[in-house]
Design a protein around this motif. Structure first.
Motif, PDB file in Angstrom:
ATOM      1  N   ASN A  12      -6.068 -21.376  -2.810  1.00 13.28           N
ATOM      2  CA  ASN A  12      -6.224 -20.237  -3.717  1.00 13.28           C
ATOM      3  C   ASN A  12      -7.452 -19.405  -3.366  1.00 13.28           C
ATOM      4  O   ASN A  12      -7.423 -18.165  -3.441  1.00 13.28           O
ATOM      5  CB  ASN A  12      -6.314 -20.727  -5.158  1.00 13.28           C
ATOM      6  N   ASP A  25      -7.552 -15.324  -1.851  1.00 18.66           N
ATOM      7  CA  ASP A  25      -8.345 -14.254  -2.466  1.00 18.66           C
ATOM      8  C   ASP A  25      -9.213 -13.495  -1.458  1.00 18.66           C
ATOM      9  O   ASP A  25      -9.895 -12.536  -1.834  1.00 18.66           O
ATOM     10  CB  ASP A  25      -9.244 -14.833  -3.566  1.00 18.66           C
ATOM     11  N   SER A  63      -6.463  -8.871   0.063  1.00 20.41           N
ATOM     12  CA  SER A  63      -6.138 -10.288   0.116  1.00 20.41           C
ATOM     13  C   SER A  63      -4.647 -10.490  -0.128  1.00 20.41           C
ATOM     14  O   SER A  63      -3.962  -9.615  -0.679  1.00 20.41           O
ATOM     15  CB  SER A  63      -6.926 -11.052  -0.947  1.00 20.41           C
ATOM     16  N   ALA A 118      -3.442 -12.511  -2.274  1.00 27.00           N
ATOM     17  CA  ALA A 118      -3.267 -12.548  -3.730  1.00 27.00           C
ATOM     18  C   ALA A 118      -3.185 -11.152  -4.319  1.00 27.00           C
ATOM     19  O   ALA A 118      -2.369 -10.884  -5.221  1.00 27.00           O
ATOM     20  CB  ALA A 118      -4.413 -13.330  -4.364  1.00 27.00           C
ATOM     21  N   ASP A 119      -4.022 -10.235  -3.813  1.00 28.40           N
ATOM     22  CA  ASP A 119      -3.983  -8.853  -4.310  1.00 28.40           C
ATOM     23  C   ASP A 119      -2.663  -8.174  -3.949  1.00 28.40           C
ATOM     24  O   ASP A 119      -2.076  -7.446  -4.764  1.00 28.40           O
ATOM     25  CB  ASP A 119      -5.148  -8.049  -3.735  1.00 28.40           C
TER      26      ASP A 119
END
Length: 287
Positions: free
Chosen positions: A176, A180, A188, A190-191
């Protein structure tokens, strides 16, 4: 020691060898040696795998371990015609972000792999091996689905069977954190996934019922359900599976030629049955 010699002789019969010279046996190999040898082999395999996969393109450049886009992307892809029709701005964002998402995911996995070594080391150190001889001789304890023949992934499979959930829990925070990090175009993974899912789920919330009705008129049954926005949950397991696959590759290499390794315990334990690998039928099997 006579019992061990008889045991090795039985192995020779089981694998179809007719000459005592076909088996490299060492009557000084104890059960403790076998357990030590198996753990050492797994330690070598995990260290090597973590180093290999943490390199640039360690995941992305290897089709055997490259992490694909989440399955939820197929859900989005099937609906894109209607996303484009009802929410063109959302469609533009989704399409532009998807291009970079796979690369960003795999770059994140490569970054997280640098943290895998101590996690695996702890798991191997605490691994209970009560069936060391069975594992050494190519059998996975408790595996009722095993195929006939010598399983050259027995130690790796045992490690995975006994520690996977604990490893997943320990590895998830590392993965995780990597997801990020802005690895692709200053964004990233995640983004990117957040922007994709936010736009798609927003479309579903606002236009899902209308789009579903329109699709049914055309004979298409599309669910238009919201997708999971938690990227870590979707890809961490796949990153860990890639590590296990590489660990299995190292186990095979050790079993095939234990004498190429500098470790005395590897030579002693695996060297005692090395020629049994002539019957290995699992060279294409995945962990």
């Amino acid at each position: 020691m006579k019992i061990q010699k008889i045991y090795v002789a039985l192995i020779a019969v089981a694998f179809g060898f007719t000459s005592c010279n076909d088996i490299l046996s060492d009557s000084t190999v104890s059960t403790a040696d076998v357990v030590d040898g198996l753990k050492t082999a797994l330690k070598i395999g995990t260290d090597s795998s973590a180093a290999e996969l943490s390199a640039c393109d360690g995941y992305y450049g290897d089709p055997l371990v490259q992490i694909p886009l989440p399955e939820e992307v197929n859900t989005i892809g099937n609906a894109m015609e209607y996303v484009r029709k009802y929410s063109p701005a959302a469609a533009d964002t989704i399409e532009s972000k998807l291009e970079n998402l796979k690369l960003a995911i795999n770059r994140s996995a490569e970054d997280a792999a640098t943290e895998a070594k101590p996690i695996f080391t702890d798991a191997i150190t605490n691994l209970s091996i009560s069936d060391g001889w069975q594992i050494l001789n190519g059998e996975v304890p408790g595996d009722v689905t095993k195929s006939e023949g010598f399983d050259s992934l027995a130690a790796t499979k045992h490690l995975k069977n006994q520690t996977y959930n604990a490893l997943l829990a320990a590895y998830s925070p590392k993965m995780n954190a990597a997801l990020d990090k802005p690895f692709v175009a200053n964004e990233s993974a995640a983004d990117l996934w957040h922007d994709i899912t936010a736009n798609y789920n927003g479309f579903v919330s606002q236009y899902g019922d209308l789009a579903r009705a329109g699709a049914l008129i055309l004979g298409k049954n599309i669910a238009f359900n919201e997708v999971n926005p938690d990227l870590g949950e979707l890809v961490t397991g796949k990153a860990l599976d890639g590590l296990f696959l590489k660990v299995g590759d190292q186990e095979r290499a050790i079993r095939r030629d234990p004498f190429q390794w500098a470790s005395d315990i590897i030579r002693k334990v695996f060297g005692s049955i090395t020629t049994a690998l002539k019957t290995d039928t699992t060279t294409t099997e995945k962990v």
